[in-house]
Design an enzyme around this catalytic site. Structure first.
Site: not given
Length: 1426
Positions: A438, A440, A796, A840, A1003, A1366, A1371
């Site tokens: 979590d 907060t 609120k 927040r 999502t 790399q 590409s």
């Protein structure tokens, strides 16, 4: 006997009720309920079983016997046993264990003459010892419970007697459902009862629930509506109502029912009216209630289920290997049976070898082999370690003791240590692979500081307040000589600011020790009894950094323009005040009253401040203001009657309004601001209270108005008030409003008083409080405005919710609608800026209702409130009908600083190979910024964002991201697809590719669907860190469950609030953080810590130790038993497989039970393969536990092979030594036992990495105890155990040099391979653990150089791998710069698309375009090289 019958009757009813409690007869008919009306005698159709409570008084005698007489009384019994049933019931419970049943079977089998191997009594000894020890433990435990039960049942309380017609003293056990109970202050509540009377003028009762849920802050309960207005104590004889409520259940946060008067009028009941057993009455002189649940049907008893039982991964592995040992035992016994049959078949006609039965019958070799199979089972029974599980429990207790004794876990401020609530999974701490956290209160301090606000579309930066925070931080740093190297402030991590705001931070707001955040001490009480005590957790919100707010100069100037003249008639015309002024007034009124903050006096924090009603105050000019507020409300309202400009006639009679239902009026759930970072489910949250400080007194005199703000006569000044809030967010907003002289003066169940600068005291009639819940994600208060006399709803909540509830404004509409649209757009921009700074955010809105609209809503809301079934659904529907067509007033930004040590801890856990997911209710920008601040994400991480509006778009976007990642690592041979192996990450740890995934709650809902789960997990397996924002509590638990079940990995969830409980319970290990959010998470957890930084040592040190210790100990037990049992097995080849033992049975039993039992236990408790300091400095060592290197399947078989080899040596060296001599069977067995003892003990010495004097003392003690027993037993036992005769054998051998030579030679040859292997392993191919162990023997200077060399080699490998990766790419893309901690979202990428085109790409996917088409629409960035 009566008690036993009642107990049986209770459990039988519980059993029957359990099958029908949840049976519903159908969906709730809400439309029929609406037709009932308020006083209708028609009863709504109730599904399931319910309880009717009739008062225990004379007029209801017959009815009472009918309904309440069948309920259980208040006697409790937590014991399991009685004197009569203790032995049979305890044995019955113990024989539920498979191991005990196995050994019981062997005992019974040994009583069969044909297969008897030992003396019957000897076979029983191990089982009897184990059963006796456990029985004594259970008996002592149960007797302790019995004494506690007796003490509780005999407590005295005041119960109303219908015979004597007065309150008399009765024992708790004699209380029944329907009794009236009178309690005084500091008394414990004996049963669950509905509150009917309180001496508090407002009908409030303060209770302390520390005995129930561990929370020490006071909670408030409300007298049932209709009884709070009574001036005198309720008279039981005049009580003519009955109560109908739900059946007993263990949900502490829910109580549904109604009280029905004799005239069929109903009053809804909720948890706010229920006093729970075990709580204590505080700050209330006396209360009266009626019992609804008693005894074992109270919520406290139904929740008393004890700690949850979890089985660790290591224990499951050991259980599997025990089964392999059973298979090995069967194979050895079959070998003995076949060998015995073959041996007899060779001598079938020689009666000397094949002794006939007494009747002259000769047993066939086949049947004799069958009998020998069972004899061998008895003989080799020690192969199954009966003492293993007992030893494991002892070792785990020792490990838990040392964890809880670690001083590094002590939190001086909270006076707390780590709590180990689950005693059987400590070793799982060393194998964690995924960590779900979590935000907060877990990663942050949960100490809220008001930083910025937006009102009417204007942003107010509060620069002076920011400077004050900086100066405060610097002062603390100077005083403590504390130099913080890691920023603890989130707001300064962001670079962009509003155009009108300049950057004021020149340096980070560093963390400071938590014990300096509490501020100074305060005085409780007065006079001689006053004592000065430091702030506790209940008063944590008391530091000037949190309570003081320096007003913004621009907003201050606008406040100075608010005067009564602005609303007064001028030249017979009404001058409309500026719309921005009206927004400001409503905004700060909402901050002051849209909460559940209780106002107290500083010298008596629990005594509320009450003011006289508005009608009795000499306030000037307010009547003139009313008309203007009404006109403003008319323009803003969407009601047709109000749009016409006419005041609607009240459709609500005065008597109807006076009986407004209480919807969790005084103690709703944690307010909406909790959702801003975490969605809270439970209504119980920790208290935060604070009083005015000297700093605020200096700023409090700042002139908001031209005149001076006067306090009410005889009332304390604003700076003398103390606010007690359920969460720090609420207190921060109330203090922000007070900084602008919009001061919350008092709160009662019926009204809220606010002192608003030049407008004077405003008393709002409090109609309803709609508390926060995880579905609505907001809270609201419904009040009657004192100026306009209209019903106003102040709301609120999170911006994602509030923005969708705003009234629809058309660009072509009226000027007011256009202005509201502009305010909305500007506020949304400000919200995004706040979130990027890690603040927040909250949105503030309002709605004006006509009396007709309110009356209609109230009628429906009352019916929902008085229902029993589906009450939550109906109340949710009622709240959603109210909270719509809102007008946006503004937004707030509150800073929640990181806890001390969080970035370092997360960095260490990352190095340990633990994948960390942050699950938060925050919005996306805030979550990402905090992820960078705490080093969950690194600046050079490649960031991918999943934020889509449809399931198809989610799937297509994940496919595209996976293709992009696969291109980056297509040349790496280590790549593994999800379908091949879910256990290993597709990207090697040293590949140089670091990716992070951000996914929003909407999502995430798509990704958790079954069709996308595999794709989602494959995507997350490529990422070092995942951030789930806007996640609900249910989604948190579903994510943990998905990862745990599909990836088959060890998971850990850590949180501090009620919204984290489900996540904590689903994970393999749940850790609760005891902080500002109450104790729900702690009560549901397996372990509890006070700060997140303690997690690193708990896992990296104690987790590693517990796992390696227990793994090695279990392997040692298997080795020891197999090695010793094989001595008996090899002997069978020289005794015709007759099941004979070459040693005395007593020695055979005591070898495992006594002589070799203590050393492995001490090893399992005290062993340290690497020091704590090294483990903390080298977190990479933790990966050995993740890979289960200490206990792999092949490790088990190698251990058994080593045991077989050592047993061969231990048997055949003495055999060849004494071959050809006249040594008898027991003289031959003595050197075997002695050598075996030396071998198994010295084997443990070789395996030990940290021998201490305790190890050596126990090992020497084991050897001495063996020789002492052998000498005494050989001297005293001549024929005590026929046919064996150990008389004087040890004494003879101790005088024979050959005996010592055999023991030394046997031990050396047996242990030589293992010793050589360990030496070569440590010198030629040392493991990381062995290399790290070498650091502990170095000097501090050498150690520092070695650590730098270690880390330098690791970095060089990463760099080399990165450049190789790399160069391997086809590409040739130019690498994009990673998002920095200053502006986290600026260069964040998804699918290698620039941030500017990301939303366009997602929108195209949402609209159903193909993947290729979507990226073409995204712009030329798709072809860019990165």
């Amino acid at each position: 006997m009566t008690e036993a019958l009642q107990w049986a009757r209770y459990h039988w009813r519980r059993l029957i009720r359990g099958a029908t409690r949840d049976d519903d007869s159908g969906p709730y008919n809400y439309s029929s309920l609406l037709a009932c009306g308020r006083k209708s005698s028609q009863t709504p159709k109730l599904s399931g079983r319910h309880r009717i409570v009739v008062p225990h008084i004379q007029p209801f005698k017959d009815e009472y016997e009918k309904f309440s007489g069948a309920y259980v009384n208040n006697r409790i019994r937590t014991t399991k046993y009685t004197l009569l049933n203790f032995v049979p019931r305890n044995l019955f419970e113990q024989f539920h264990r498979a191991a005990n049943l196995y050994f019981l079977f062997l005992v019974v089998l040994n009583w069969v003459p044909l297969v008897e191997a030992f003396q019957k009594e000897i076979t029983m000894l191990p089982l009897v010892v184990v059963l006796t020890i456990i029985a004594i433990k259970d008996g002592l435990e149960d007797y302790r419970k019995y004494k506690i039960d007796k003490q509780i049942n005999n407590l005295i309380t005041k119960v109303y007697s219908r015979k004597e017609k007065k309150y008399i003293d009765r024992c708790w056990k004699d209380v029944t459902v329907g009794d009236f109970i009178r309690l005084s202050c500091n008394e414990v509540i004996p049963a669950d009862m509905v509150l009917l009377f309180s001496t508090d003028p407002d009908g409030i009762c303060h209770i302390e629930t520390s005995g129930l849920d561990g929370e020490s802050n006071l909670k408030q309960r409300q007298v049932v509506r209709g009884y709070a207005e009574q001036d005198s104590e309720v008279d039981p004889e005049k009580f003519s109502s009955r109560i109908e409520c739900e059946s007993p259940n263990n949900d502490l946060s829910r109580f549904r029912g109604f009280l029905e008067h004799s005239n069929k009028e109903r009053v809804g009941l909720s948890k706010e009216n229920l006093l729970l057993r075990g709580c204590t009455i505080r700050n209330t002189e006396a209360v009266v209630g009626i019992v609804v649940y008693a005894g074992h049907e109270t919520k406290a008893m139904l929740n008393n289920s004890g700690p949850r039982y979890k089985r660790s991964k290591l224990e499951r592995r050991a259980n599997t290997d025990v089964l392999w040992c059973v298979m090995l035992l069967v194979i050895m016994c079959l070998t003995g049976a076949v060998g015995h049959g073959i041996w007899l078949s060779r001598y079938e006609k020689m009666h000397f070898f094949n002794v006939p039965e007494p009747d002259g019958h000769i047993i066939s070799p086949l049947l004799a082999g069958f009998y020998m199979f069972w004899t061998m089972i008895i003989l080799l029974q020690v192969l199954i370690p009966i003492s293993l599980y007992v030893s494991i429990e002892i070792v785990k207790l020792g490990q838990i003791y040392f964890i809880q004794s670690d001083v590094d876990f002590y939190n001086e401020k909270m006076d707390s240590i780590v709590q180990c609530r689950a005693l059987n999974i400590a070793e799982d701490l060393g194998q964690i692979q995924y960590l779900f956290s979590d935000k907060t209160g877990t990663l942050t301090e949960n100490k809220m500081v008001f930083r910025r606000c937006s009102v009417a579309g204007f942003d107010y930066c509060h620069e002076e307040n920011a400077r004050r925070l900086e100066s405060y931080q610097e002062a603390v740093s100077e005083d403590e000589d504390f130099i913080d190297t890691v920023s603890g402030s989130l707001s300064n991590m962001a670079k962009p600011r509003a155009p009108s705001c300049r950057t004021v931070h020149n340096g980070p707001l560093g963390n400071k020790p938590s014990n300096h955040l509490a501020g100074s001490s305060f005085t409780l009480g007065s006079g001689e009894g006053a004592s000065e005590v430091p702030h506790s957790r209940q008063a944590a919100f008391s530091s000037p950094i949190e309570t003081d707010v320096v007003p913004d100069t621009r907003l201050l100037d606008k406040f100075s323009q608010i005067t009564p003249r602005l609303f007064m008639p001028l030249d017979e015309t009404i001058q409309n005040p500026p719309m921005e002024t009206l927004y400001i007034i409503d905004f700060f009124i909402a901050l002051a009253i849209c909460n559940t903050v209780v106002v107290s006096a500083p010298n008596q924090p629990r005594q509320k401040i009450r003011h006289p009603s508005l009608g009795g105050l000499p306030i000037k000019s307010l009547e003139e203001i009313k008309s203007l507020f009404q006109r403003w409300s008319v323009r803003r309202s969407s009601s047709p009657s109000l749009n016409s400009g006419k005041e609607p006639s009240s459709g609500v009679p005065n008597a109807f309004v006076s009986r407004l239902p209480l919807f969790s009026r005084m103690k709703p759930a944690s307010p909406v601001e909790e959702e801003v970072s975490q969605v809270c489910e439970s209504p119980q949250c920790s208290s935060s209270s604070a009083c005015c400080t000297e700093t605020e007194k200096q700023h409090g005199d700042a002139g908001l108005l031209n005149g001076k703000a006067e306090s009410l006569p005889g009332q304390p000044l604003a700076c003398n008030l103390c606010y007690e809030a359920e969460s720090p967010d609420e207190a921060a907003l109330v203090y922000a409003a007070r900084a602008y002289q919009c001061t919350l003066r008092s709160r009662t169940p019926e009204q809220v008083m606010v002192d608003f600068a030049a407008l004077g005291p405003l008393t709002f009639q409090l109609l309803h409080i709609l508390p926060f819940d995880s579905v609505r994600k907001r809270m609201s208060v419904v009040v009657r405005h004192p100026l306009s006399n209209q019903v106003v709803v102040y709301t609120k909540g999170a911006d994602s919710v509030i923005m969708e509830l705003l009234s629809v404004a058309s660009p072509d509409g009226a000027s007011l609608e256009k202005q509201q649209m502009i305010v909305r757009e500007k506020t949304q921009k400000h919200l995004d800026d706040y979130a990027k700074q890690g603040l927040r955010t909250l949105c503030i809105a309002k709605k004006v209702m006509s009396d007709t609209e309110y009356a209609e809503w109230l009628r429906n809301h009352f019916l929902a409130e008085t229902s029993i079934d589906n009450r939550e659904e109906l109340l949710l529907e009622s709240a959603m009908r109210l909270e719509n067509k809102l007008t946006l007033l503004g937004a707030t930004g509150i800073e929640d600083r990181l806890q001390e040590g969080v970035p370092e801890s997360i960095e260490a856990l990352h190095k340990a190979g633990i994948k960390i997911w942050m699950l938060t209710g925050d919005k996306q920008e805030t979550a990402v910024n905090i992820a960078y601040a705490c080093k969950l994400l690194e600046p050079d991480d490649k960031l991918f964002i999943l934020n889509t509006q449809s399931k198809d778009a989610c799937g297509m976007l994940m496919s595209t991201i996976l293709k992009e990642l696969q291109k980056k690592t297509q040349a790496l041979p280590e790549q593994v697809s999800l379908s091949e192996d879910l256990l290993q990450p597709p990207v090697p740890r040293d590949s140089g590719l670091r990716a992070g995934l951000i996914i929003t709650g909407k999502t995430l809902e798509f990704a958790l669907q079954e069709s996308l789960q595999k794709q989602f997990l494959e995507l997350t397996s490529w990422c070092q860190a995942v951030v789930c924002c806007r996640a609900t509590p249910l989604q948190k638990s579903e994510v943990v469950k998905l990862v745990r079940s599909h990836l088959q990995v060890m998971t850990l969830a850590i949180g501090d609030g009620a919204n984290d409980v489900s996540m904590i319970q689903v994970a393999d290990i749940g850790i609760g953080v005891s902080g500002q959010e109450g104790m729900q998470a702690v009560m549901a957890s397996d372990f509890a810590v006070s700060q997140f930084k303690h997690l690193s040592k708990l896992l990296l040190v104690h987790g590693h130790w517990c796992y390696t210790r227990l793994s090695n100990m279990i392997l040692y037990f298997f080795y020891k038993n197999v090695a010793y049992v094989n001595l008996l097995f090899w002997y069978q080849f020289f005794c015709g497989f007759s099941g004979t033992s070459m040693t005395d049975y007593w020695v055979l039993i005591f070898f495992n039970l006594l002589f070799t039992s203590a050393p492995p236990v001490i090893y399992g408790v005290l062993e340290k393969d690497v020091s704590a300091e090294t483990l903390m400095q080298l977190p990479e060592l933790y990966r050995s536990g993740q890979k289960s290197e200490a206990y792999l399947p092949h490790t088990f078989w190698i251990t058994l092979l080593d045991a077989f080899y050592q047993s061969l040596v231990c048997f055949f060296v003495p055999y060849f030594t004494y071959q050809g001599s006249d040594t008898d069977i027991f003289a031959f067995g003595n050197p075997l036992n002695t050598a075996a003892l030396f071998i198994v003990l010295l084997h443990l010495v070789i395996e030990s990495k940290s021998l201490t004097w305790i190890h050596l003392l126990v090992i020497i003690g084991s050897i001495l105890s063996y020789f002492l027993f052998a000498i005494v037993f050989g001297a005293m036992c001549v024929t005590c155990n026929p046919p064996s005769n150990p008389y004087w054998i040890m004494q003879e051998h101790m005088l024979d040099p050959v005996f010592y030579l055999v023991c030394i030679l046997t031990t050396s040859i047996a242990l030589l391979p293992r010793f050589v292997y360990r030496v070569l392993q440590g010198s030629l191919f040392p493991s990381p653990i062995l290399r790290a162990k070498h650091f502990d023997r170095l000097t501090p200077e050498e150690r520092t150089k070695a650590l730098k060399k270690w880390r330098g080699a690791g970095k060089m490998n990463q760099v080399t791998s990165k450049y190789a990766n790399q160069s391997a790419g086809k590409s040739g893309r130019r690498p994009m710069p990673g998002p920095s901690a200053v502006f986290a979202m600026k260069s964040a990428s998804s699918c290698a698309i620039e941030q500017g085109n990301l939303s366009l790409c997602e929108t195209a996917l949402d609209q159903g375009y193909s993947e290729t088409k979507a990226f073409e629409m995204a712009g030329p960035s798709k072809g860019k090289e990165s």
